[in-house]
Motif scaffolding. Structure first.
Motif, PDB file in Angstrom:
ATOM      1  N   LYS A  15      -8.406  17.125  -0.782  1.00 57.35           N
ATOM      2  CA  LYS A  15      -9.334  17.967  -1.541  1.00 57.35           C
ATOM      3  C   LYS A  15      -8.702  18.410  -2.853  1.00 57.35           C
ATOM      4  N   GLU A  16      -7.420  18.748  -2.844  1.00 55.12           N
ATOM      5  CA  GLU A  16      -6.726  19.147  -4.077  1.00 55.12           C
ATOM      6  C   GLU A  16      -6.740  18.013  -5.097  1.00 55.12           C
ATOM      7  N   ILE A  17      -6.448  16.804  -4.649  1.00 56.76           N
ATOM      8  CA  ILE A  17      -6.440  15.641  -5.548  1.00 56.76           C
ATOM      9  C   ILE A  17      -7.835  15.419  -6.120  1.00 56.76           C
ATOM     10  N   ALA A  22     -11.836  15.650 -10.482  1.00 60.21           N
ATOM     11  CA  ALA A  22     -13.158  16.123 -10.922  1.00 60.21           C
ATOM     12  C   ALA A  22     -13.026  16.946 -12.192  1.00 60.21           C
ATOM     13  N   HIS A  23     -12.020  17.786 -12.248  1.00 60.07           N
ATOM     14  CA  HIS A  23     -11.809  18.624 -13.430  1.00 60.07           C
ATOM     15  C   HIS A  23     -11.415  17.768 -14.633  1.00 60.07           C
ATOM     16  N   ARG A  24     -10.463  16.866 -14.429  1.00 61.51           N
ATOM     17  CA  ARG A  24      -9.963  16.011 -15.511  1.00 61.51           C
ATOM     18  C   ARG A  24     -11.070  15.137 -16.096  1.00 61.51           C
ATOM     19  N   LEU A  25     -11.955  14.626 -15.229  1.00 60.17           N
ATOM     20  CA  LEU A  25     -12.997  13.704 -15.670  1.00 60.17           C
ATOM     21  C   LEU A  25     -14.348  14.379 -15.893  1.00 60.17           C
ATOM     22  N   ALA A  26     -14.413  15.697 -15.672  1.00 60.38           N
ATOM     23  CA  ALA A  26     -15.672  16.449 -15.773  1.00 60.38           C
ATOM     24  C   ALA A  26     -16.763  15.740 -14.964  1.00 60.38           C
TER      25      ALA A  26
END
Length: 150
Positions: A15-17, A22-26
């Motif tokens: 889940k952390e990965i 998700a954050h990096r790629l929006a």
């Protein structure tokens, strides 16, 4: 394109990965579970869906809502078989990609092991999730997301 996580049985490290990716790629990311799943602040593209308790309820939700071109993370082989047949890229939390060629074999092995357990044979369980699994998952997720985004 969405990233779907079968969050009931997904290890915390996975889940952390996923959250970092998700954050990096929006990227729109949905964690589906039959219990409450907390998303840390700062992840505006990540949402959760809490489904009713019961066998395979989260799996059915993902199967009904995932679309071709989406990516899913699940350890559930029957769900992966449904998703792959519908054009969804799927990987397990240990970084193994389900493909049209491999998912049928994995489903057969799963069913065979289930039959052995039904008649009382102790088959053991999966080995503990470790650092090598974490690295394999991170690499597989990166490969699958890169392919899906093309």
């Amino acid at each position: 394109m969405k990233l779907w996580i079968d969050a009931d049985a997904t290890p915390g490290a996975v889940k952390e990965i996923v959250l970092r990716a998700a954050h990096r790629l929006a990227m729109d990311t949905v964690l589906v579970a039959n219990q409450r799943v907390l998303v840390p602040p700062g992840h505006p593209t990540v949402s959760t869906v809490r489904v009713d308790g019961g066998p395979d309820v989260a799996d059915r939700y993902i199967a009904e809502h995932a679309e071709p071109g989406d990516v899913a993370v699940t350890a559930d082989v029957p769900l992966a078989a449904i998703l792959v047949a519908r054009g969804v890229l799927a990987i397990d939390p240990r970084g193994v990609e389900y493909t049209p060629d491999s998912v049928g074999e994995r489903l057969s092995v799963r069913d065979f092991m289930d039959a052995l357990r039904t008649v009382g044979v102790e088959t053991g369980g999966p080995r503990p999730f470790g650092p090598k699994d974490r690295q394999a998952f991170a690499s597989a997720l990166d490969r699958v997301l890169t392919r899906a985004r093309r």
